[in-house]
Motif scaffolding. Structure first.
Motif, short mmCIF file in Angstrom:
data_model
loop_
_atom_site.label_atom_id
_atom_site.label_comp_id
_atom_site.label_asym_id
_atom_site.label_seq_id
_atom_site.Cartn_x
_atom_site.Cartn_y
_atom_site.Cartn_z
N ALA A 119 15.87 0.58 -32.36
CA ALA A 119 15.72 -0.31 -33.52
C ALA A 119 16.30 -1.69 -33.27
O ALA A 119 15.75 -2.69 -33.72
N PHE A 120 17.41 -1.76 -32.53
CA PHE A 120 18.05 -3.06 -32.30
C PHE A 120 17.22 -4.00 -31.44
O PHE A 120 17.46 -5.20 -31.41
N VAL A 121 16.21 -3.48 -30.74
CA VAL A 121 15.27 -4.32 -30.01
C VAL A 121 13.98 -4.48 -30.81
O VAL A 121 13.48 -5.59 -31.00
N LEU A 122 13.44 -3.40 -31.31
CA LEU A 122 12.14 -3.41 -31.99
C LEU A 122 12.15 -4.21 -33.29
O LEU A 122 11.25 -5.03 -33.52
N LYS A 123 13.13 -4.01 -34.14
CA LYS A 123 13.10 -4.67 -35.45
C LYS A 123 13.20 -6.19 -35.35
O LYS A 123 12.40 -6.90 -35.99
N PRO A 124 14.13 -6.76 -34.56
CA PRO A 124 14.14 -8.23 -34.46
C PRO A 124 12.82 -8.80 -33.93
O PRO A 124 12.35 -9.83 -34.42
#
Length: 163
Positions: A119-124
């Motif tokens: 999530a810390f890569v995908l969401k941004p």
């Protein structure tokens, strides 16, 4: 020009190092857009929380030149490479997408980055380019995020922004 999406993260004086990286990216590439900043627990080791963000830029550099330059920037910002791969760091900047390229190597260079599953890569990156279609998957970042187990429970750290 090639559209590039980067992932940035830090858990050692994180806001200072993310802001320094943002300044260097803009000084070198001109207009760079940044996602909101997210605060997340360390993954793969016990350590302080990370601040993470995504960046979108356009470049006429090839992927290898950009990768070398990013490593030099990380080094200039105090990144240590003689420590375990999963450990605290001043800055980590990864090329997640380089246009529609799909490649492995040299070294740890892999595009798309396998960390896209986090999530810390995908969401941004979804915040920056929701309609970007992931090479080799045929799905947009928005579609991947909607399928992610943390969708709906992952929020920006409102008191941080890269300017």
């Amino acid at each position: 020009m090639t559209e590039v999406l980067l992932s940035l993260g830090s858990n050692q004086e994180p806001y200072r190092h993310l802001q320094a990286a943002a300044t260097a990216l803009r000084d070198t590439f001109g207009p760079v857009r940044f996602s909101p900043v997210y605060e997340t627990a360390a993954v793969g080791f016990d350590g302080p929380a990370f601040l993470n963000a995504g960046a979108w830029l356009d470049t006429d550099w090839d992927v290898y030149r950009l990768d070398r330059w990013l490593h030099e920037l990380e080094d200039a910002l105090g990144r240590k490479r003689d420590v375990p791969r999963f450990s605290s760091r001043t800055i980590d900047i990864d090329i997640v997408f380089f246009g529609d390229a799909m490649l492995k190597g040299p070294g740890n260079l892999q595009i798309p980055r396998p960390e896209l599953k986090h999530a810390f890569v995908l969401k941004p990156l979804t915040d920056l380019a929701p309609d970007f279609v992931v090479p080799g998957q045929g799905l947009s970042l928005r579609a991947l995020w909607q399928q992610h187990p943390e969708a709906g429970a992952f929020y920006p750290a409102g008191h941080y922004a890269l300017v």
